[in-house]
Structures are given as structure tokens and as C-alpha cells.
Design a protein around this motif. Structure first.
Motif, PDB file in Angstrom:
ATOM      1  N   LEU A 195     -56.777  -0.118  40.140  1.00 31.67           N
ATOM      2  CA  LEU A 195     -55.420  -0.224  39.417  1.00 31.67           C
ATOM      3  C   LEU A 195     -54.576  -1.187  40.213  1.00 31.67           C
ATOM      4  N   PHE A 196     -54.375  -2.489  40.066  1.00 30.36           N
ATOM      5  CA  PHE A 196     -53.797  -3.149  40.997  1.00 30.36           C
ATOM      6  C   PHE A 196     -52.910  -4.322  40.095  1.00 30.36           C
ATOM      7  N   THR A 197     -51.845  -4.683  40.556  1.00 32.06           N
ATOM      8  CA  THR A 197     -50.851  -5.605  39.953  1.00 32.06           C
ATOM      9  C   THR A 197     -50.256  -4.711  38.695  1.00 32.06           C
ATOM     10  N   LEU A 198     -49.998  -3.340  39.100  1.00 35.01           N
ATOM     11  CA  LEU A 198     -49.380  -2.710  38.100  1.00 35.01           C
ATOM     12  C   LEU A 198     -47.982  -2.037  38.567  1.00 35.01           C
ATOM     13  N   PRO A 199     -47.175  -1.695  37.522  1.00 29.80           N
ATOM     14  CA  PRO A 199     -45.503  -1.316  37.865  1.00 29.80           C
ATOM     15  C   PRO A 199     -45.749   0.342  38.399  1.00 29.80           C
ATOM     16  N   TYR A 200     -45.982   0.588  39.630  1.00 34.03           N
ATOM     17  CA  TYR A 200     -46.086   1.987  39.772  1.00 34.03           C
ATOM     18  C   TYR A 200     -45.998   1.987  41.452  1.00 34.03           C
ATOM     19  N   SER A 201     -45.614   3.089  41.956  1.00 35.59           N
ATOM     20  CA  SER A 201     -45.281   3.396  43.564  1.00 35.59           C
ATOM     21  C   SER A 201     -46.437   4.290  44.027  1.00 35.59           C
ATOM     22  N   GLN A 202     -46.324   5.483  43.306  1.00 36.65           N
ATOM     23  CA  GLN A 202     -47.111   6.823  43.938  1.00 36.65           C
ATOM     24  C   GLN A 202     -48.387   7.063  42.860  1.00 36.65           C
ATOM     25  N   LEU A 203     -49.442   7.411  43.374  1.00 40.84           N
ATOM     26  CA  LEU A 203     -50.571   7.688  42.505  1.00 40.84           C
ATOM     27  C   LEU A 203     -50.561   9.147  41.950  1.00 40.84           C
ATOM     28  N   PRO A 204     -50.299   9.341  40.537  1.00 39.49           N
ATOM     29  CA  PRO A 204     -50.213  10.782  39.938  1.00 39.49           C
ATOM     30  C   PRO A 204     -51.278  11.634  40.427  1.00 39.49           C
ATOM     31  N   ASP A 205     -51.085  12.908  40.817  1.00 45.34           N
ATOM     32  CA  ASP A 205     -51.808  14.064  41.243  1.00 45.34           C
ATOM     33  C   ASP A 205     -53.181  13.907  40.277  1.00 45.34           C
ATOM     34  N   GLU A 206     -52.763  13.736  38.778  1.00 47.74           N
ATOM     35  CA  GLU A 206     -53.977  14.104  37.933  1.00 47.74           C
ATOM     36  C   GLU A 206     -55.457  13.144  38.462  1.00 47.74           C
ATOM     37  N   VAL A 207     -55.218  11.975  39.292  1.00 42.57           N
ATOM     38  CA  VAL A 207     -56.291  11.523  39.742  1.00 42.57           C
ATOM     39  C   VAL A 207     -57.420  12.338  40.516  1.00 42.57           C
ATOM     40  N   LEU A 208     -56.772  13.410  41.008  1.00 45.52           N
ATOM     41  CA  LEU A 208     -57.777  14.547  41.453  1.00 45.52           C
ATOM     42  C   LEU A 208     -58.736  15.255  40.479  1.00 45.52           C
ATOM     43  N   ASN A 209     -58.443  15.019  39.268  1.00 48.79           N
ATOM     44  CA  ASN A 209     -59.489  15.842  38.207  1.00 48.79           C
ATOM     45  C   ASN A 209     -60.674  14.678  38.020  1.00 48.79           C
ATOM     46  N   LEU A 210     -60.614  13.554  38.605  1.00 46.62           N
ATOM     47  CA  LEU A 210     -61.891  12.586  38.548  1.00 46.62           C
ATOM     48  C   LEU A 210     -62.805  12.978  39.750  1.00 46.62           C
ATOM     49  N   GLN A 211     -63.549  14.087  39.460  1.00 50.61           N
ATOM     50  CA  GLN A 211     -64.177  14.619  40.441  1.00 50.61           C
ATOM     51  C   GLN A 211     -65.407  14.177  40.872  1.00 50.61           C
ATOM     52  N   ASN A 212     -65.824  12.968  40.130  1.00 52.84           N
ATOM     53  CA  ASN A 212     -67.078  12.000  40.394  1.00 52.84           C
ATOM     54  C   ASN A 212     -66.598  10.786  40.739  1.00 52.84           C
TER      55      ASN A 212
END
Length: 486
Positions: A132-149
């Protein structure tokens, strides 16, 4: 098709296909690339491309993404999806349909809504790599923690990115072992990098970064096995790189100021290296220098080195370089793409006769090296299984290739070949042959004797547009995936 091929082998041998191939021969396509598509709807015939493993679409601003998502969702074998420089607000796929997706890259999409995107991305249970780069955001959403693999993540090219928050989130991901940071515009990274216990670290186009500080922050030097640094103005690597005793892969790419003498000493401390990449990491003077460039002497101490990449290096002393390589007892893969020899200049060179003494060599890349490469040789390294000599102005099929009895993959793309010799039948182990973008009017009947040939690229030759010749070649090679279109 031979079911023993891995997906990576299918991608390697089948090659990258563009939209015309995807429409006219969808069953032959494994790696589909759509670039700058000007219309609203992608072609419906893509629904027949059931073998697609990797799909990339970029710079396609007019596409109806709702329609595109219905096509993407119907690639049953899709493992890699790259979405670059587009304009969708929500991701154009359903996680419930892409159950085998392992890699997702989203780059340079200014309209993306990161929270809505992550809500869907977080349902990709098989995902191992996320970029995820060159994208309009600042903080990584907590939902990324669901990607357990998830094992690897790419971030950056974004001045508003909260790196400290990212590191706190990533620290909680138990399987994460690889991090890439792109275009970081400051000298020091925020705290938290060293707590990630990374095995792989890539720093790309981070020209202002204090690399000594970064190497200190990595903390647990024992865990790092892969380091890639690209696009810096470094003359010397920080001395603390010598503490990475377990490093197996070192990639130094496009670092044009790098001092090879200093690097030579660094290499003597990295005795576990198995791969070294120096692509375009030397000065590239506009005129021939007074003396040739020499590879770092320390290369000869790397007794575990299996892969050596020397692409885009200029005015090399090839005799010295080959002498160093002869001291590497397990060297298997060598890439000399677009290099120039001091004696000949330009991007043309002749391999020294001693090159054939590299008897452990299995994979050799000589792309963009001109037609005279083999002129001083009476034989090639005898154990070659993969040989690539694309874009080298070859007008005649090199006869030395016909002696390579172990050859599995041969790439002669974008040359000037007008015929293939009947003796090609001697390459009994050939699995993959790329003859695209030549001047071939036909292929010899003897090609039918290549019983192991499973992938043939023959696009953009005069024969490619002749339906009778297409049918003849299909009959000669009934068990081969043949690409007539690019």
C-alpha cells in the motif's frame, strides 16, 4: 499440461501477456497485464482466461470498476493482483471470491478510501503480501490484524504516513517477517522498527535516510537474512552492516555512487551470503574511463554464493570478473544483462574463453549484450538449464546452444532470427522456448521432436499472423501451450 509445474514456473515460462493475447487465446494466459486501457468495459472474453495466476491493471482511468470486479472475481486461480495508478474508491474485487489470493498491491490511487478498502482486504485469509503506497491515508486501520497469514508489507511514498502507528500495528502481526519502505523523505525513522524482528528489510528510494541509524534500530541482527537497498547516493555502506552475519541475500540496486573497494571489505564479513545483486550500483561515466571497473575482490570470499546479479554495470574488466567467479564453488545463477566490457565499450562484449570453466552454472542471463558474446568460446558452461539472450541483435541461431543437453528454458526474444535450425531437436530436455519478436516465417518440422516442450512463445513473427502456419505448429506440438499473440 504437465501438472508438476508450480505456479511460479508457469509464470516464468508462460511469460507476461497483454490484452490481445488475453482476448484471442485466453486459455494460454497465466500472467495478464492491462495498461492504459481507454474504454469503459474490459473485454468479456477475459472471462475465459481461467488459468490467470497474476493480473495487473494500471493507468486505466476510464474503466467501469464495478464491471471490472466481476471479471477479476472470476479468475479462479488468481494469486497475485496488482492495481497501479487507477481511480477506484473501493477495491474492485470480493474477498469471498478470491480465496487463494496471496499478493495484493495497490499503488498510486488518489481516490482510494482506505477504511472501506481495508474492510474488504482484511477478509483475504490467504494473503501473504500486501503493498500500500502512494495512497491518501495516514494511519493503518486495525482491520489489517485480521490478516493472520500476512508475511510481508510495503508502505511509503506518502508524506502524511504515521510510521510510528504503523510499526505499533505491525508488531502485533505474528507472521510478519518482511517490510519494504518506499520514498521515506526524512533522515531518521520513528521508533519501533527494531521491535518487529524482521527477517527481510527493503529500503527503496530513501535518499535522505541515515542508514547507520536504521541498521542500529533493526536491533536483532541475528534475525535479518535479506536486505535490499535501492536508489541511494551512498558511497559507502555503514560499517555496522558487517554485523549482519546471517545475511543470505544482499541487493544493492541503482546506488550509482557506491565504492566497490569499500564494499569488498564489507563482503568479507558476510560469509553466509547466497545471493548478491549489484544491479546498476556503479558509476556510469559518459565516456570510457582511464582504467576498467573491477568487481569487489571480496566476492571471491563468498563460498556459499549461489546467485550473482551484475546487470547494468559499465566498463567492466570481465577477465578479472570471471576469475573471481571461478572461486565460487556453488555459483548457480549469473546475470550479466546490459553490461559493457572495458575492451569493447558500449553494451556489447565478448565472453572470455575461461567463462566455460564455470561448470556449476545453471542459469545465465545475457539479455541486451549484443551478437558477439560467444565469439571467443568453443563451449558454454555444460550444466546450463536456463539461458536468456533477448534483445541482442542475433541474426543467426548460436550453434553453441545446441550442445546444452540439460537446457530446459531458452529465451531468444526480440532478435533478428529468420530461421531456427532443424538441430534444435537435440535439446531434448527443453520445456520452454521464447522466440517472440523475431523475423521467423516458419518453424522446422523437427521441433515436433521436443517431447518435453510445454511452453512456446512465438508472437510478433511473420508466421504469427498466418492461420495455416498456426494450425501446423499446433499439430506439431499438441501438448504445448503456444502463444501466437502478445
Amino acid at each position: 499440461m504437465n501438472t508438476t509445474f508450480t505456479d511460479e514456473e508457469k509464470l516464468e515460462y508462460a511469460g507476461m501477456d497483454y490484452l490481445r493475447s488475453g482476448v484471442k487465446e485466453p486459455e494460454t494466459v497465466y500472467d495478464l497485464y492491462v495498461n492504459n486501457y481507454p474504454f469503459l468495459y474490459l473485454p468479456e472474453n477475459l472471462r475465459l482466461a481461467n488459468n490467470v495466476i497474476y493480473f495487473s491493471i494500471r493507468d486505466s482511468w476510464n474503466v467501469d470498476w464495478n464491471h471490472a470486479s466481476t471479471l477479476i472475481n472470476q479468475f479462479p486461480k488468481l494469486k497475485k493482483l496488482y492495481l497501479v495508478s487507477n481511480n477506484f474508491e473501493v477495491v474492485p474485487f470480493s474477498a469471498s471470491k478470491l480465496t487463494g489470493l496471496e499478493e495484493l498491491l495497490i499503488e498510486n490511487n488518489r481516490n482510494l478510501h482506505i477504511e472501506r478498502a481495508m474492510s474488504e482486504i482484511s477478509k483475504l485469509k490467504s494473503l501473504k503480501k500486501l503493498a500500500l503506497f502512494t495512497l491518501p491515508y495516514s494511519q493503518l486501520p486495525d482491520e489489517v490484524l485480521n490478516l493472520q497469514n500476512l508475511e510481508e508489507i510495503w508502505i511509503g511514498a506518502n508524506d502524511s504516513l504515521d510510521y510510528e502507528q504503523h510499526f505499533k500495528i505491525l508488531k502485533k502481526m505474528k507472521k510478519l517477517q518482511a517490510l519494504t519502505i518506499v520514498e521515506f523523505q526524512h533522515s531518521r525513522l520513528p521508533k519501533g522498527l527494531g521491535e518487529l524482528r524482521l527477517k527481510e528489510l527493503t529500503l527503496e528510494d530513501c535518499k535522505k535516510l541515515d542508514y547507520e541509524q536504521v541498521f542500529n534500530d533493526v536491533g536483532n541482527f541475528d534475525s535479518l537474512t535479506f536486505l535490499r537497498i535501492r536508489g541511494t547516493e551512498l558511497e559507502y555502506l555503514p560499517e555496522n552492516i558487517r554485523r549482519f552475519e546471517n545475511l543470505k541475500t544482499l541487493k544493492l540496486i541503482e546506488n550509482r555512487q557506491l565504492n566497490f573497494d569499500s564494499l569488498s571489505e564489507d563482503l568479507t564479513f558476510l560469509t553466509n551470503l547466497e545471493e548478491l545483486n549489484l544491479d546498476a550500483s556503479d558509476a556510469n561515466p559518459p565516456h570510457k574511463p582511464a582504467s576498467p571497473h573491477r568487481l569487489p575482490e571480496g566476492i571471491a570470499t563468498l563460498k556459499n554464493l549461489k546467485t550473482l546479479i551484475l546487470d547494468n554495470l559499465s566498463y567492466l574488466d570481465l577477465y578479472h570478473g570471471i576469475d573471481l567467479m571461478k572461486k565460487l564453488p556453488v555459483l548457480e545463477k549469473l546475470s550479466l544483462e546490459y553490461i559493457s566490457d572495458y575492451e569493447y565499450g558500449g553494451n556489447v562484449f565478448v565472453l572470455p574463453s575461461s567463462f566455460s570453466e564455470l561448470t556449476t552454472l545453471e542459469k545465465l542471463n545475457l539479455n541486451l549484450t549484443g551478437p558477439y558474446t560467444f565469439d571467443s568460446l568453443t563451449t558454454l558452461p555444460p550444466n546450463l538449464t536456463h539461458l536468456s539472450k533477448n534483445e541482442s541483435a542475433l541474426e543467426v541461431f548460436p550453434p553453441l546452444i545446441l550442445e546444452l543437453k540439460h537446457l530446459k528454458s531458452l529465451r531468444l526474444k526480440e532478435n533478428r532470427l529468420t530461421e531456427i535450425p532443424p538441430e534444435i531437436s537435440r535439446l531434448k530436455n527443453l520445456v520452454h522456448l521464447d522466440l517472440s519478436k523475431n523475423k521467423l516465417e516458419d518453424l522446422p518440422d523437427e521441433i515436433a521432436e521436443l517431447k518435453n516442450l510445454r511452453f512456446l512463445q512465438i508472437s510478433e513473427n511473420p508466421l504469427s499472423e498466418d492461420e495455416e502456419k498456426q494450425e501446423r505448429i499446433r499439430k506439431l506440438l499438441p501438448n504445448t501451450v503456444i502463444s501466437f499473440y502478445y
